[in-house]
Design an enzyme around this catalytic site. Sequence first.
Site, PDB file in Angstrom:
ATOM      1  N   ARG A  56       0.848  -1.190   0.000  1.00 11.03           N
ATOM      2  CA  ARG A  56       0.000   0.000   0.000  1.00 11.03           C
ATOM      3  C   ARG A  56       0.887   1.244   0.000  1.00 11.03           C
ATOM      4  NH1 ARG A  56       1.577   2.105   3.968  1.00 11.03           N
ATOM      5  NH2 ARG A  56       0.346   3.972   3.594  1.00 11.03           N
ATOM      6  N   GLY A  57       0.209   2.402  -0.175  1.00  9.28           N
ATOM      7  CA  GLY A  57       0.958   3.641  -0.348  1.00  9.28           C
ATOM      8  C   GLY A  57       1.107   3.842  -1.844  1.00  9.28           C
ATOM      9  N   ALA A  58       0.712   5.026  -2.319  1.00 12.28           N
ATOM     10  CA  ALA A  58       0.623   5.227  -3.769  1.00 12.28           C
ATOM     11  C   ALA A  58       1.910   4.838  -4.525  1.00 12.28           C
ATOM     12  CB  ALA A  58       0.214   6.672  -4.056  1.00 12.28           C
ATOM     13  N   ARG A  99      -7.464  -1.179  -6.973  1.00 11.94           N
ATOM     14  CA  ARG A  99      -7.753   0.020  -6.147  1.00 11.94           C
ATOM     15  C   ARG A  99      -7.845   1.217  -7.110  1.00 11.94           C
ATOM     16  NH1 ARG A  99      -4.461   1.071  -0.796  1.00 11.94           N
ATOM     17  NH2 ARG A  99      -6.475   1.917  -0.149  1.00 11.94           N
ATOM     18  N   GLN A 206      -2.893   2.751   9.821  1.00 17.23           N
ATOM     19  CA  GLN A 206      -1.564   2.850   9.191  1.00 17.23           C
ATOM     20  C   GLN A 206      -0.615   3.714  10.024  1.00 17.23           C
ATOM     21  OE1 GLN A 206      -4.473   3.172   7.609  1.00 17.23           O
ATOM     22  NE2 GLN A 206      -4.395   2.478   5.491  1.00 17.23           N
ATOM     23  N   ASP A 247      -2.459  10.604  -2.737  1.00 14.25           N
ATOM     24  CA  ASP A 247      -2.714   9.481  -3.656  1.00 14.25           C
ATOM     25  C   ASP A 247      -3.003   9.955  -5.070  1.00 14.25           C
ATOM     26  OD1 ASP A 247      -3.364   8.314  -0.840  1.00 14.25           O
ATOM     27  OD2 ASP A 247      -3.007   6.624  -2.196  1.00 14.25           O
ATOM     28  N   ASN A 257      -6.099  11.928  -0.222  1.00 13.80           N
ATOM     29  CA  ASN A 257      -5.193  11.194   0.664  1.00 13.80           C
ATOM     30  C   ASN A 257      -6.057  10.440   1.664  1.00 13.80           C
ATOM     31  OD1 ASN A 257      -2.436  10.537   1.452  1.00 13.80           O
ATOM     32  ND2 ASN A 257      -2.849  11.688   3.334  1.00 13.80           N
ATOM     33  N   LYS A 258      -5.437   9.691   2.521  1.00 18.75           N
ATOM     34  CA  LYS A 258      -6.154   8.849   3.481  1.00 18.75           C
ATOM     35  C   LYS A 258      -7.285   9.595   4.177  1.00 18.75           C
ATOM     36  CE  LYS A 258      -5.799   5.451   4.021  1.00 18.75           C
ATOM     37  NZ  LYS A 258      -6.731   4.556   3.296  1.00 18.75           N
TER      38      LYS A 258
HETATM   39  O1  MRU Z   1      -4.970   3.108   1.795  1.00 14.76           O
HETATM   40  P1  MRU Z   1      -3.487   3.389   1.843  1.00 14.76           P
HETATM   41  O2  MRU Z   1      -2.854   2.945   3.110  1.00 14.76           O
HETATM   42  O3  MRU Z   1      -2.784   2.870   0.613  1.00 14.76           O
HETATM   43  O4  MRU Z   1      -3.405   4.972   1.800  1.00 14.76           O
HETATM   44  C1  MRU Z   1      -2.141   5.552   1.710  1.00 14.76           C
HETATM   45  C2  MRU Z   1      -2.133   7.023   1.805  1.00 14.76           C
HETATM   46  O5  MRU Z   1      -3.151   7.674   1.857  1.00 14.76           O
HETATM   47  C3  MRU Z   1      -0.768   7.665   1.715  1.00 14.76           C
HETATM   48  O6  MRU Z   1      -0.738   8.864   2.429  1.00 14.76           O
HETATM   49  C4  MRU Z   1      -0.409   7.955   0.255  1.00 14.76           C
HETATM   50  O7  MRU Z   1      -0.578   6.810  -0.533  1.00 14.76           O
HETATM   51  C5  MRU Z   1       0.975   8.460   0.095  1.00 14.76           C
HETATM   52  S1  MRU Z   1       2.200   7.229   0.407  1.00 14.76           S
HETATM   53  C6  MRU Z   1       3.680   7.983   0.088  1.00 14.76           C
END
Ligand code: MRU
Length: 356
Positions: A56-58, A99, A206, A247, A257-258
């Site tokens: 996970r994480g973009a 996703r 997270q 994201d 973002n999250k």
């Molecule tokens: O659902 P996730 O855990 O993949 O969400 C991640 C985020 O929102 C991060 O802040 C984003 O992807 C940036 S990671 C460098």
Amino acid sequence: MGFFHEGDLKNCSVHLSEDGRAVVIVDQTKLPNETVYLTLTTKEEIYDAIKVLAVRGAPAIGICAGYAMYVLALQKSGMSYDAFAGAMKADGEYINSSRPTAVNLSWAIRRQLGVIDENAGKPVPDIIALLKEEAVQIQIEDIEMCGRISEYGLSLVKPGDGILTHCNAGPLATSKYGTAIGPILLGKERGIDFKVFADETRPLLQGARLTSYELEKAGVDVTLICDNMASMVMKNGWVQACFVGCDRIAANGDFANKIGTSGVAILAKHYGIPFYTLGPTSTIDMNCPTGDDIRIELRDPEEIKNKWYEKPMALPETKCFNPSFDVTDHELLTAIVTDRGIVYPPFDVNLKKLFD
Ligand code: MRU
């Protein structure tokens, strides 16, 4: 100075297996209690790993998709060019459907499909070799981009500052350093200390499971707070800047973002605290005009009601709304920190300049 060093790739949370035939990921669902590596070879395994947030994480999702396209291509080496190109397009579409919000997923798949298109008619094994080079290139570029973001981010804060962050945008979510966490880790390497407040980040935690883990391991002063404590911490004067990841950044500066990020931005504005999102140019989607055009992933209500508890915390019939991301309005943003520099308002004009 370049940020990529020989040997970096195998230390990343996503990398190619020793025999080069599988994608290896750190299973982020098991942290912080266990460090488990998953070896992914089929498109279904890759889809599931992205869907359940094992990776996970973009940026990390994009890197995983880049390697996945190479690994899946290896399994098609005996095909004619046309059959190969058609099967790779179908695999790309399937993985891309895992996703919807983080743009890096479709961006990396498009890059790999571009390699296949640009080399139409060449022997398939030669194209597969190019796909490997491209996947490695995507990861090396991410290391360099995160390094530069960290450098720019570091210029925005002073030693000893309190920094609040939400979700996880550290090395696990990228390749090295991370984005929002990058300036803190780069600062640590240079002997500069900050006091970090990590929102736990309901419902998948997270911030608790990953950000506080990464920062503890790096020796950073980190304090874990529940999401609903951010206001108090800000009011107490303990936060001098908010650093969050992203994201997808729309052309007008709105960004996804999250879930919970937009609330942090509203609080920061109330308390007069600068609020920054940090992300690589691969997260900027100039084809997406505004935040209203970003598709937000909705997830299973069980993540709210059951996931972390011995017993359910709500009745089975209770309705839940579980969006994985929210959109922060660009008017709440002080600046966007990218690998090509710090972008200030007006974002629609200045983001465009990054790509000119
Ligand atoms: O659902 P996730 O855990 O993949 O969400 C991640 C985020 O929102 C991060 O802040 C984003 O992807 C940036 S990671 C460098």
